[in-house]
Structure formats: C-alpha cells, structure tokens
Design a protein around this motif. Structure first.
Motif: not given
Length: 114
Positions: A11-19, A49-54, A72-81, A93-96
């Motif tokens: 998760s951390a690496l993914s969000f660093l990459f996406f951030g 990036c902050l989520g990944a660092a955290g 990050l869960a909330v951020l992705m829930l908003l992304g799904v929305g 929608t599946l990745p989010a």
C-alpha cells in the motif's frame, strides 16, 4: 515479515507511486480535469504521499500507521464516489475500490493489534 506487513508495504509503495504521479504526470492532470476536480490534484497527490510516508513511519510508531490507513481508505472511498458520479465503468472504478478495501482491512487489522 507478516502478511499484514507485506500488504502495508504494498500500500505504501503504491500510494507513493500514485502520489508522485498525481503531482507530476500530464496524463493524471487530464484525468483530474475529467473528474471535474482539477483544483484538488495537488492536494490529492500530497495526501497520497503523506499516507505512504505515514504507513512507512508506522512501522516504528504504530498509531501513525493506523491513522494513515484510515486516511487512505477515506481518500479511496471518495475516489470511488467520484468514479460513480462521472459514470466510469466498473473496470475503471475497481482500482480505487480495491485500495479502499485494502486500507480498510489494514486499518481494522492494525486496530486489533493496539
């Protein structure tokens, strides 16, 4: 290293990459325009990036990992929305959704450990 640790690292690496991509990629710049959220692209990139660092720092101080997975869960829930609102396909929608589920799962697993 446990399976939870591996999922946290993923998760951390993914969000660093996406951030970083969110902050620098012209393609993602266009995506945020398509979402109608161009003004939130930089904020979203920094939050990822902050989520990944955290999550990473959370290996040394567990409460930070708990907070980061929740955020990050909330951020992705908003992304799904957003994806639903703009009528993206299920495939788009599946990745989010997957990252929302992953970080929600990690949050509850970490909560059990406290």
């Amino acid at each position: 290293m446990t399976m939870i640790d591996l999922l946290l690292a993923f998760s951390a690496l993914s969000f660093l990459f996406f951030g970083v991509g969110c902050l620098t990629s012209p393609r993602l710049q266009l995506e945020f325009v398509r979402y109608g959220l161009a003004q939130y692209r930089i904020l979203t990139g920094w939050l990822q990036c902050l989520g990944a660092a955290g999550i990473t720092a959370g290996f040394f101080w567990a409460p930070l990992q708990l907070l980061s997975t929740a955020g990050l869960a909330v951020l992705m829930l908003l992304g799904v929305g957003v994806r639903i609102k703009i009528r993206d396909s299920v495939l788009q929608t599946l990745p989010a959704f997957g990252y929302c589920v992953l970080n929600t799962f990690l949050f509850f697993e970490l909560l059990k450990q406290l």
